[in-house]
Design a protein around this motif. Structure first.
Motif, PDB file in Angstrom:
ATOM      1  N   PHE A 165      25.476  39.267  34.325  1.00  0.00           N
ATOM      2  CA  PHE A 165      24.997  39.798  33.053  1.00  0.00           C
ATOM      3  C   PHE A 165      25.026  41.323  33.088  1.00  0.00           C
ATOM      4  CE2 PHE A 165      23.105  35.759  34.157  1.00  0.00           C
ATOM      5  CZ  PHE A 165      23.369  34.989  33.035  1.00  0.00           C
ATOM      6  N   GLY A 166      26.105  41.848  33.702  1.00  0.00           N
ATOM      7  CA  GLY A 166      26.205  43.280  33.939  1.00  0.00           C
ATOM      8  C   GLY A 166      27.044  44.034  32.933  1.00  0.00           C
ATOM      9  N   ARG A 167      27.722  45.064  33.427  1.00  0.00           N
ATOM     10  CA  ARG A 167      28.379  46.030  32.552  1.00  0.00           C
ATOM     11  C   ARG A 167      29.693  45.531  31.954  1.00  0.00           C
ATOM     12  NH1 ARG A 167      29.599  51.015  36.430  1.00  0.00           N
ATOM     13  NH2 ARG A 167      27.341  50.799  36.675  1.00  0.00           N
ATOM     14  N   GLY A 168      30.345  44.556  32.599  1.00  0.00           N
ATOM     15  CA  GLY A 168      31.617  44.067  32.087  1.00  0.00           C
ATOM     16  C   GLY A 168      32.756  45.054  32.333  1.00  0.00           C
ATOM     17  N   PHE A 169      33.985  44.638  31.969  1.00  0.00           N
ATOM     18  CA  PHE A 169      35.145  45.497  32.202  1.00  0.00           C
ATOM     19  C   PHE A 169      36.330  44.990  31.387  1.00  0.00           C
ATOM     20  CE2 PHE A 169      35.300  42.033  35.207  1.00  0.00           C
ATOM     21  CZ  PHE A 169      36.635  41.681  35.252  1.00  0.00           C
ATOM     22  N   ASP A 170      37.406  45.771  31.417  1.00  0.00           N
ATOM     23  CA  ASP A 170      38.648  45.404  30.735  1.00  0.00           C
ATOM     24  C   ASP A 170      39.441  44.455  31.633  1.00  0.00           C
ATOM     25  OD1 ASP A 170      41.031  45.212  29.388  1.00  0.00           O
ATOM     26  OD2 ASP A 170      41.665  47.262  29.811  1.00  0.00           O
ATOM     27  N   VAL A 171      39.477  43.179  31.265  1.00  0.00           N
ATOM     28  CA  VAL A 171      40.135  42.174  32.100  1.00  0.00           C
ATOM     29  C   VAL A 171      41.619  42.454  32.253  1.00  0.00           C
ATOM     30  CG1 VAL A 171      40.730  39.737  32.303  1.00  0.00           C
ATOM     31  CG2 VAL A 171      38.443  40.389  31.562  1.00  0.00           C
ATOM     32  N   ASN A 172      42.301  42.790  31.159  1.00  0.00           N
ATOM     33  CA  ASN A 172      43.750  43.023  31.220  1.00  0.00           C
ATOM     34  C   ASN A 172      44.085  44.172  32.163  1.00  0.00           C
ATOM     35  OD1 ASN A 172      44.308  40.965  29.377  1.00  0.00           O
ATOM     36  ND2 ASN A 172      43.992  42.326  27.628  1.00  0.00           N
ATOM     37  N   GLY A 173      43.278  45.211  32.113  1.00  0.00           N
ATOM     38  CA  GLY A 173      43.524  46.338  33.003  1.00  0.00           C
ATOM     39  C   GLY A 173      43.298  45.980  34.456  1.00  0.00           C
ATOM     40  N   ALA A 174      42.258  45.183  34.720  1.00  0.00           N
ATOM     41  CA  ALA A 174      41.934  44.802  36.099  1.00  0.00           C
ATOM     42  C   ALA A 174      42.994  43.888  36.694  1.00  0.00           C
ATOM     43  CB  ALA A 174      40.572  44.127  36.143  1.00  0.00           C
ATOM     44  N   LEU A 175      43.564  43.004  35.864  1.00  0.00           N
ATOM     45  CA  LEU A 175      44.541  42.045  36.361  1.00  0.00           C
ATOM     46  C   LEU A 175      45.943  42.631  36.468  1.00  0.00           C
ATOM     47  CD1 LEU A 175      43.414  38.806  34.480  1.00  0.00           C
ATOM     48  CD2 LEU A 175      43.056  39.398  36.877  1.00  0.00           C
ATOM     49  N   SER A 176      46.107  43.867  36.015  1.00  0.00           N
ATOM     50  CA  SER A 176      47.427  44.501  36.084  1.00  0.00           C
ATOM     51  C   SER A 176      47.647  45.228  37.406  1.00  0.00           C
ATOM     52  CB  SER A 176      47.592  45.488  34.920  1.00  0.00           C
ATOM     53  OG  SER A 176      46.681  46.571  35.043  1.00  0.00           O
ATOM     54  N   LYS A 177      46.619  45.260  38.273  1.00  0.00           N
ATOM     55  CA  LYS A 177      46.748  45.931  39.567  1.00  0.00           C
ATOM     56  C   LYS A 177      46.029  45.102  40.628  1.00  0.00           C
ATOM     57  CE  LYS A 177      42.946  48.858  38.009  1.00  0.00           C
ATOM     58  NZ  LYS A 177      42.511  50.230  37.706  1.00  0.00           N
ATOM     59  N   PRO A 178      46.362  45.309  41.914  1.00  0.00           N
ATOM     60  CA  PRO A 178      45.746  44.511  42.983  1.00  0.00           C
ATOM     61  C   PRO A 178      44.224  44.640  42.998  1.00  0.00           C
ATOM     62  CG  PRO A 178      47.629  45.742  43.805  1.00  0.00           C
ATOM     63  CD  PRO A 178      47.365  46.266  42.415  1.00  0.00           C
ATOM     64  N   THR A 179      43.536  43.532  42.799  1.00  0.00           N
ATOM     65  CA  THR A 179      42.076  43.511  42.809  1.00  0.00           C
ATOM     66  C   THR A 179      41.594  42.211  43.420  1.00  0.00           C
ATOM     67  OG1 THR A 179      41.931  42.459  40.629  1.00  0.00           O
ATOM     68  CG2 THR A 179      41.972  44.881  40.675  1.00  0.00           C
ATOM     69  N   GLY A 180      40.275  42.102  43.570  1.00  0.00           N
ATOM     70  CA  GLY A 180      39.702  40.855  44.049  1.00  0.00           C
ATOM     71  C   GLY A 180      39.957  39.707  43.099  1.00  0.00           C
ATOM     72  N   LEU A 181      40.092  40.013  41.802  1.00  0.00           N
ATOM     73  CA  LEU A 181      40.365  38.968  40.809  1.00  0.00           C
ATOM     74  C   LEU A 181      41.727  38.331  41.052  1.00  0.00           C
ATOM     75  CD1 LEU A 181      39.023  40.576  37.510  1.00  0.00           C
ATOM     76  CD2 LEU A 181      37.954  38.790  38.896  1.00  0.00           C
ATOM     77  N   LEU A 182      42.706  39.149  41.381  1.00  0.00           N
ATOM     78  CA  LEU A 182      44.031  38.605  41.674  1.00  0.00           C
ATOM     79  C   LEU A 182      43.998  37.737  42.930  1.00  0.00           C
ATOM     80  CD1 LEU A 182      46.478  41.550  40.877  1.00  0.00           C
ATOM     81  CD2 LEU A 182      46.134  39.433  39.605  1.00  0.00           C
ATOM     82  N   ALA A 183      43.204  38.135  43.911  1.00  0.00           N
ATOM     83  CA  ALA A 183      43.064  37.330  45.130  1.00  0.00           C
ATOM     84  C   ALA A 183      42.442  35.977  44.808  1.00  0.00           C
ATOM     85  CB  ALA A 183      42.211  38.082  46.152  1.00  0.00           C
ATOM     86  N   ILE A 184      41.461  35.967  43.915  1.00  0.00           N
ATOM     87  CA  ILE A 184      40.827  34.717  43.491  1.00  0.00           C
ATOM     88  C   ILE A 184      41.844  33.803  42.825  1.00  0.00           C
ATOM     89  CG2 ILE A 184      39.202  33.738  41.807  1.00  0.00           C
ATOM     90  CD1 ILE A 184      37.333  36.065  42.430  1.00  0.00           C
ATOM     91  N   LYS A 185      42.617  34.359  41.902  1.00  0.00           N
ATOM     92  CA  LYS A 185      43.626  33.560  41.195  1.00  0.00           C
ATOM     93  C   LYS A 185      44.669  33.005  42.160  1.00  0.00           C
ATOM     94  CE  LYS A 185      43.478  35.427  36.491  1.00  0.00           C
ATOM     95  NZ  LYS A 185      43.586  34.121  35.814  1.00  0.00           N
ATOM     96  N   GLU A 186      45.084  33.839  43.124  1.00  0.00           N
ATOM     97  CA  GLU A 186      46.096  33.402  44.082  1.00  0.00           C
ATOM     98  C   GLU A 186      45.562  32.292  44.978  1.00  0.00           C
ATOM     99  OE1 GLU A 186      49.799  33.424  46.213  1.00  0.00           O
ATOM    100  OE2 GLU A 186      49.127  33.949  44.200  1.00  0.00           O
ATOM    101  N   ARG A 187      44.327  32.424  45.432  1.00  0.00           N
ATOM    102  CA  ARG A 187      43.734  31.379  46.278  1.00  0.00           C
ATOM    103  C   ARG A 187      43.663  30.052  45.524  1.00  0.00           C
ATOM    104  NH1 ARG A 187      41.062  32.386  51.027  1.00  0.00           N
ATOM    105  NH2 ARG A 187      40.838  34.557  51.689  1.00  0.00           N
ATOM    106  N   MET A 188      43.219  30.101  44.277  1.00  0.00           N
ATOM    107  CA  MET A 188      43.106  28.867  43.497  1.00  0.00           C
ATOM    108  C   MET A 188      44.478  28.249  43.244  1.00  0.00           C
ATOM    109  SD  MET A 188      39.985  28.155  43.224  1.00  0.00           S
ATOM    110  CE  MET A 188      40.281  26.716  42.178  1.00  0.00           C
ATOM    111  N   ARG A 189      45.467  29.073  42.983  1.00  0.00           N
ATOM    112  CA  ARG A 189      46.809  28.553  42.720  1.00  0.00           C
ATOM    113  C   ARG A 189      47.360  27.813  43.933  1.00  0.00           C
ATOM    114  NH1 ARG A 189      51.727  29.807  43.729  1.00  0.00           N
ATOM    115  NH2 ARG A 189      51.165  31.712  44.846  1.00  0.00           N
TER     116      ARG A 189
END
Length: 215
Positions: A165-189
């Motif tokens: 329930f925090g500050r939030g962020f721009d998802v498209n910008g975060a997913l356009s560069k190497p981040t922990g979110l990309l690691a999460i998606k790759e692990r699930m895939r």
């Protein structure tokens, strides 16, 4: 080309997990046991000393050792919780959340519905790492004191929702560069799972993952 890349990614992640498991075992069985031997020795010395100043010094050193032992044990659990493969994903998550809250001061509401299904080692580790990565991102970036994890066990799917329930962020910008979110998606895939990320500025972030269950 894509199947070859998938095999490489899978190999890298599996190799990392094997090394993490080795380090965690060494911390617990090696470093941890050595520190505990020193701790018991310090206690023996403390009981044998009559001089007040020296007794106080040894007592302080004993407390430092005790704190260090606890930190090493917590680090070993964080790296590779021993309950993950013995008692299952839910038990490992509950243990980790206790450590997480004590470390970061973030309360995590943990809700579970349905009956837990036994997962493969690869699936258990992947789901645990995904939750761990998501919680690490919350601690680093969300600027919040509360989070929520919902686990839903179904007949053919397990779904996990991780929300802050925090500050939030721009998802498209975060997913356009190497981040922990990309690691999460790759692990699930790599385990045939899916991951969706949504976020709104000043309203928080939600990560939804799902994994098909083999009957």
């Amino acid at each position: 080309m894509q199947p070859h890349k998938n095999r490489i990614n899978s190999y890298i992640i599996q190799s990392q997990e094997q090394e993490i498991k080795r380090i965690a075992l060494e911390l617990h069985e090696g470093v941890g046991q050595t520190l505990y031997s020193l701790y018991t020795g310090m206690q023996f010395i403390e009981n044998a000393i009559d001089q007040p100043d020296m007794k106080k010094y040894v007592e302080d050193m004993t407390h430092v050792l005790e704190k260090t032992i606890q930190e090493v044990r917590l680090l070993a659990v964080e790296l590779h919780p021993p309950t993950l493969l013995t008692l299952g994903f839910l038990s490992a998550m509950k243990s980790y959340l206790t450590i997480y809250t004590s470390t970061y001061g973030i309360e995590v509401d943990f809700e579970v519905s349905g009956n837990e299904v036994q997962l493969s080692e690869k699936e258990s580790i992947t789901l645990f790492r995904v939750c761990q990565e998501a919680l690490a991102n919350i601690a680093l970036y969300a600027d919040t004191s509360k989070a929520k994890i919902i686990v839903r066990w179904g007949p053919d799917t397990v779904e996990i929702v991780i929300k802050d329930f925090g500050r939030g962020f721009d998802v498209n910008g975060a997913l356009s560069k190497p981040t922990g979110l990309l690691a999460i998606k790759e692990r699930m895939r790599l385990i045939n799972g899916e991951c969706m990320v949504s976020s709104q500025i000043n309203e928080g972030t939600t990560i939804e993952i799902s994994l098909p269950l083999l009957n």
